[in-house]
Design an enzyme around this catalytic site. Structure first.
Site, PDB file in Angstrom:
ATOM      1  N   GLU A   1      18.857 -15.683 -10.013  1.00  0.00           N
ATOM      2  CA  GLU A   1      18.378 -14.329 -10.272  1.00  0.00           C
ATOM      3  C   GLU A   1      17.833 -14.191 -11.703  1.00  0.00           C
ATOM      4  O   GLU A   1      16.777 -13.590 -11.925  1.00  0.00           O
ATOM      5  CB  GLU A   1      19.498 -13.307 -10.000  1.00  0.00           C
ATOM      6  CG  GLU A   1      19.130 -11.870 -10.245  1.00  0.00           C
ATOM      7  CD  GLU A   1      17.921 -11.361  -9.442  1.00  0.00           C
ATOM      8  OE1 GLU A   1      17.467 -12.084  -8.536  1.00  0.00           O
ATOM      9  OE2 GLU A   1      17.438 -10.269  -9.751  1.00  0.00           O
TER      10      GLU A   1
ATOM     11  N   TRP B   1      -3.046  -2.679  -1.552  1.00  0.00           N
ATOM     12  CA  TRP B   1      -2.668  -4.028  -1.993  1.00  0.00           C
ATOM     13  C   TRP B   1      -3.358  -4.960  -1.002  1.00  0.00           C
ATOM     14  O   TRP B   1      -2.985  -4.999   0.172  1.00  0.00           O
ATOM     15  CB  TRP B   1      -1.154  -4.162  -1.937  1.00  0.00           C
ATOM     16  CG  TRP B   1      -0.601  -5.379  -2.591  1.00  0.00           C
ATOM     17  CD1 TRP B   1      -0.324  -5.544  -3.915  1.00  0.00           C
ATOM     18  CD2 TRP B   1      -0.200  -6.604  -1.956  1.00  0.00           C
ATOM     19  NE1 TRP B   1       0.206  -6.780  -4.142  1.00  0.00           N
ATOM     20  CE2 TRP B   1       0.292  -7.460  -2.963  1.00  0.00           C
ATOM     21  CE3 TRP B   1      -0.222  -7.067  -0.647  1.00  0.00           C
ATOM     22  CZ2 TRP B   1       0.763  -8.737  -2.691  1.00  0.00           C
ATOM     23  CZ3 TRP B   1       0.249  -8.346  -0.379  1.00  0.00           C
ATOM     24  CH2 TRP B   1       0.729  -9.163  -1.396  1.00  0.00           C
TER      25      TRP B   1
ATOM     26  N   ARG C   1       4.685   0.457  -6.042  1.00  0.00           N
ATOM     27  CA  ARG C   1       4.720  -0.391  -4.853  1.00  0.00           C
ATOM     28  C   ARG C   1       3.785  -1.586  -5.005  1.00  0.00           C
ATOM     29  O   ARG C   1       3.881  -2.548  -4.242  1.00  0.00           O
ATOM     30  CB  ARG C   1       4.320   0.427  -3.628  1.00  0.00           C
ATOM     31  CG  ARG C   1       5.249   1.597  -3.373  1.00  0.00           C
ATOM     32  CD  ARG C   1       4.670   2.531  -2.351  1.00  0.00           C
ATOM     33  NE  ARG C   1       4.659   1.966  -1.023  1.00  0.00           N
ATOM     34  CZ  ARG C   1       5.664   2.041  -0.171  1.00  0.00           C
ATOM     35  NH1 ARG C   1       6.766   2.664  -0.508  1.00  0.00           N
ATOM     36  NH2 ARG C   1       5.588   1.505   1.023  1.00  0.00           N
TER      37      ARG C   1
ATOM     38  N   LYS D   1       6.393  -3.736  -4.569  1.00  0.00           N
ATOM     39  CA  LYS D   1       7.809  -3.359  -4.528  1.00  0.00           C
ATOM     40  C   LYS D   1       8.421  -3.611  -3.157  1.00  0.00           C
ATOM     41  O   LYS D   1       9.498  -4.167  -3.044  1.00  0.00           O
ATOM     42  CB  LYS D   1       7.954  -1.886  -4.907  1.00  0.00           C
ATOM     43  CG  LYS D   1       9.397  -1.376  -4.918  1.00  0.00           C
ATOM     44  CD  LYS D   1      10.192  -2.014  -6.026  1.00  0.00           C
ATOM     45  CE  LYS D   1      11.640  -1.580  -6.067  1.00  0.00           C
ATOM     46  NZ  LYS D   1      12.442  -2.501  -6.893  1.00  0.00           N
TER      47      LYS D   1
ATOM     48  N   ASN E   1      -1.376   1.679   5.907  1.00  0.00           N
ATOM     49  CA  ASN E   1      -0.455   0.721   5.304  1.00  0.00           C
ATOM     50  C   ASN E   1       0.006  -0.195   6.430  1.00  0.00           C
ATOM     51  O   ASN E   1       0.410   0.296   7.482  1.00  0.00           O
ATOM     52  CB  ASN E   1       0.732   1.497   4.701  1.00  0.00           C
ATOM     53  CG  ASN E   1       1.715   0.588   3.996  1.00  0.00           C
ATOM     54  OD1 ASN E   1       1.447  -0.597   3.833  1.00  0.00           O
ATOM     55  ND2 ASN E   1       2.836   1.137   3.582  1.00  0.00           N
ATOM     56  N   GLY E   2      -0.077  -1.500   6.244  1.00  0.00           N
ATOM     57  CA  GLY E   2       0.363  -2.427   7.298  1.00  0.00           C
ATOM     58  C   GLY E   2      -0.739  -3.425   7.617  1.00  0.00           C
ATOM     59  O   GLY E   2      -1.702  -3.575   6.864  1.00  0.00           O
TER      60      GLY E   2
ATOM     61  N   GLU F   1       9.095 -13.230 -12.993  1.00  0.00           N
ATOM     62  CA  GLU F   1       8.248 -12.174 -12.441  1.00  0.00           C
ATOM     63  C   GLU F   1       7.768 -11.184 -13.484  1.00  0.00           C
ATOM     64  O   GLU F   1       6.642 -10.714 -13.393  1.00  0.00           O
ATOM     65  CB  GLU F   1       8.910 -11.478 -11.251  1.00  0.00           C
ATOM     66  CG  GLU F   1      10.206 -10.799 -11.531  1.00  0.00           C
ATOM     67  CD  GLU F   1      10.857 -10.238 -10.271  1.00  0.00           C
ATOM     68  OE1 GLU F   1      10.176  -9.947  -9.292  1.00  0.00           O
ATOM     69  OE2 GLU F   1      12.097 -10.089 -10.296  1.00  0.00           O
TER      70      GLU F   1
ATOM     71  N   CYS G   1       0.819  -1.210   0.000  1.00  0.00           N
ATOM     72  CA  CYS G   1       0.000   0.000   0.000  1.00  0.00           C
ATOM     73  C   CYS G   1       0.853   1.259   0.000  1.00  0.00           C
ATOM     74  O   CYS G   1       1.974   1.263   0.507  1.00  0.00           O
ATOM     75  CB  CYS G   1      -0.876   0.035   1.239  1.00  0.00           C
ATOM     76  SG  CYS G   1      -1.785  -1.469   1.512  1.00  0.00           S
TER      77      CYS G   1
ATOM     78  N   LYS H   1      13.960 -13.140 -12.555  1.00  0.00           N
ATOM     79  CA  LYS H   1      13.613 -11.972 -13.396  1.00  0.00           C
ATOM     80  C   LYS H   1      12.639 -12.393 -14.488  1.00  0.00           C
ATOM     81  O   LYS H   1      11.651 -11.725 -14.728  1.00  0.00           O
ATOM     82  CB  LYS H   1      14.857 -11.365 -14.059  1.00  0.00           C
ATOM     83  CG  LYS H   1      15.740 -10.463 -13.262  1.00  0.00           C
ATOM     84  CD  LYS H   1      15.165  -9.178 -12.779  1.00  0.00           C
ATOM     85  CE  LYS H   1      14.435  -9.332 -11.500  1.00  0.00           C
ATOM     86  NZ  LYS H   1      15.093  -9.142 -10.245  1.00  0.00           N
TER      87      LYS H   1
ATOM     88  N   HIS I   1      19.483 -35.617 -11.914  1.00  0.00           N
ATOM     89  CA  HIS I   1      18.804 -36.326 -10.823  1.00  0.00           C
ATOM     90  C   HIS I   1      17.290 -36.127 -10.906  1.00  0.00           C
ATOM     91  O   HIS I   1      16.588 -36.280  -9.910  1.00  0.00           O
ATOM     92  CB  HIS I   1      19.368 -35.877  -9.477  1.00  0.00           C
ATOM     93  CG  HIS I   1      20.812 -36.244  -9.329  1.00  0.00           C
ATOM     94  ND1 HIS I   1      21.219 -37.513  -8.996  1.00  0.00           N
ATOM     95  CD2 HIS I   1      21.945 -35.533  -9.533  1.00  0.00           C
ATOM     96  CE1 HIS I   1      22.544 -37.561  -8.982  1.00  0.00           C
ATOM     97  NE2 HIS I   1      23.011 -36.363  -9.321  1.00  0.00           N
TER      98      HIS I   1
END
Ligand code: F6R
Length: 591
Positions: free
Chosen positions: A467, A75, A27, A586, A99-100, A474, A2, A471, A490
């Protein structure tokens, strides 16, 4: 997660609030809303989806001509992303954005309902609003302070009261800063949201209650007024702007040589600023996502070069597991935002156990930057694309310098000065790699219709694979996996079929020929192998890109950017919302 923005001044705040919300979009959010207050009343306008939808709603509404406003991008955590659940929430005279997460919301809600309170949403935020309202008898500071004694969890609140001509705010374990303007003042989750208006800001500690008018800011702790320092942000408005680039992600990748030069200059010229870890027996690098993968590169370097045992842990596990601290241990927290809830919790756990902490952070105003015992700042500037690129690269650079300094201090590195001199060439070498962006676009054109992509490598090369794979996943929503090259047979090799794209990272001299054998195994099963290496002698099986060679400490810095660009271009070819991938935020300020 948020985002909060708030205004008090002489103007109607709509334009400022919408501009701020757009700056906070990165965000991650799924609904948004604003509240405007004039002398007599407060008006709420909320919408689901993109900010454009909120703007359309505002344009079709007769908006109050007030000069106090709060706005929010949500969010969803408690309750679906609906208009009813979008912020602001209003209970009687109290309107707030949050927010939280309020952890005891259910318990408080049940009590308030027994007392006759009716709730219109499924959110914990409306509960917080009702709690403040319950204690409000005309004194906002006292009501907010009482509420903070009862609410558990994390919060940043922007609050307005129907009968007060001021704006209020308070935070705990969730980011919020106060911006100081010219006969106007602001609150924001992030300096980037207000940098077009001011670079003067104040940081808030937990449960300090702020009262803003257009020409005054008062801060209270436990109902008593306290004083605060004013800080100046040294980021420019352009840094938080996309310029001519199609996406922030591309801009931020292309900025890598610049931010790398800025960061390296700061530290190479004064290596005493790089925390000396040579006296520790054990290092725990704790972080999430890409920051954790940067940590894995650090682990390889610290163990290999400085001969110190190093573990890398994901913060969401570390915070809850039994950690045996039986040797002289340092906990290194790696975080771009400095606000990742799990990484904050891991840091506090280490501190509670009297373990030294070192943070590698980008955002200077963040909780981790303020609470860690020692901090090394990367100088990435604002990173707006949700997927990290330049900040990740600088985290890797700092970890390389940490390993190098420790190796030197322990007498294990004789070529210290030469290596540092060579490191100064990194930005130019990286620029050369990025100038080949067309080659990475071609790879993307070749693979973007594939459903599965694999990345293989060993040791430090494997850390880079993780990484590269993240990338791609996402930003392009393509399934991909990273494997230690030796592990493939394996099980996973059964997934390799004709034309399956496999990226092979081959940079570590010690194990090059081992990875090469694994490449032959997948190539002979029909895989299209894209090899990224620093060695021109490595065999080309389908496509090969050779990055400039540089000392082992810094090689990852030249290898990962091509993988970032491939991820970017695949997402772009698929027409996706690259800077704001679905479901992602974010800075992950909740567990
Ligand atoms: C991936 C990404 C995330 C972050 C992770 C940690 O592109 O950006 O995996 O690396 O959420 O965030 P910070 O570094 O802010 O703690």
């Amino acid at each position: 997660m948020c985002g909060i923005i708030g205004y008090i001044g002489k103007k109607n705040p709509i334009e400022f609030l919408i501009d701020g919300l757009k700056k906070l979009e990165y965000r991650g959010y799924d609904s948004s809303g604003i509240a405007i207050k004039d002398e007599n009343s407060v008006q709420l306008i909320k919408s689901t989806g993109r900010i454009k939808n909120l703007e359309n709603k505002i344009n079709n509404t007769k908006v109050l001509d007030g000069n106090i406003g709060i706005a929010h991008t949500r969010w969803a955590t408690h309750g679906m992303p609906t208009v009813a659940n979008a912020h602001p929430h209003k209970v009687s005279k109290v309107t707030l954005v949050h927010n939280g997460i309020i952890e005891n919301a259910e318990e408080l809600k049940a009590k308030l309902m027994e007392e006759g309170q009716i709730f219109k949403s499924d959110t914990d935020t409306e509960v917080a609003c009702a709690v403040i309202n319950k204690y409000y008898t005309g004194n906002p500071i006292s009501a907010i302070t009482k509420a903070t004694n009862i609410l558990r969890g994390s919060y940043a609140f922007g609050i307005i009261f129907d009968d007060q001509d001021k704006l209020y705010a308070v935070r705990k374990d969730s980011p919020l800063i106060v911006g100081i303007g010219n006969y106007e003042n602001y609150i924001a989750s992030d300096i980037a949201a207000i940098i077009n208006y001011t670079n003067k800001y104040m940081l808030l500690n937990d449960n300090e209650v702020i009262e803003l008018s257009n020409d005054n800011i008062k801060i209270y702790k436990d109902n008593k007024e306290i004083k605060k320092e004013v800080s100046t942000a040294n980021i420019s408005a352009e840094e938080a702007d996309k310029g001519d680039y199609k996406h922030f992600m591309l801009k931020e990748i292309m900025e890598e040589p610049l931010v790398l030069a800025r960061t390296l200059n700061k530290y190479i010229n004064d290596m005493s600023k790089i925390y000396d870890i040579s006296g520790y027996k054990e290092i725990h690098i704790v972080a999430c996502g890409s920051a954790m993968y940067a940590g894995l590169i650090g682990k390889n370097l610290i163990e290999e070069k400085a001969n110190i045992k190093c573990f890398v842990e994901c913060a969401s596990e570390y915070r809850y597991e039994k950690v045996v601290y039986d040797r002289k241990t340092l906990v290194i927290l790696v975080s771009q935002s400095g606000e990742t809830a799990d990484t904050i919790a891991a840091m506090r756990k280490a501190k509670e156990n009297d373990i030294d902490t070192l943070a590698i952070v980008n955002v200077k105003t963040s909780t981790i930057a303020r609470e860690a015992d020692n901090v090394i700042f990367i100088e990435a500037g604002p990173e707006i694309a949700v997927a990290t690129t330049k900040a990740y690269l600088l985290q890797v650079a700092i970890l390389s310098l940490i390993a190098l300094r420790a190796a030197y201090k322990k007498g294990l590195e004789q070529k210290y000065t030469e290596i540092l001199t060579e490191a100064k060439e990194l930005p130019v070498k990286l620029q050369k790699v990025l100038n080949d962006h067309d080659k990475f676009l071609k790879i993307a054109q070749d693979i973007y219709k594939n459903h599965d992509v694999f990345y293989i490598g060993r040791g430090v090369d494997y850390a880079m694979c993780l990484e590269g794979s993240l990338k791609l996943k996402e930003v392009s929503y393509t399934h991909s996996d990273a494997y230690q090259a030796g592990e493939l047979k394996h099980g996973t090799i059964s997934l390799i079929e004709k034309d399956t794209p496999v990226f092979a990272i081959i940079s570590d001299d010690k194990i090059k020929n081992k990875t090469e054998s694994n490449v032959i195994e997948v190539a002979s099963r029909g895989a299209k192998v894209f090899t990224i290496t620093n060695d021109i002698n490595i065999k080309d099986h389908y496509f090969k890109y050779v990055v400039p060679k540089i000392d082992y400490y810094f090689q990852p810095i030249l290898i990962v950017p091509p993988l970032q660009l491939v991820g970017y271009y695949v997402g772009d070819l698929k027409g996706l919302d690259i800077d704001k991938p679905r479901n992602l935020a974010k800075s992950v300020t909740v567990e």
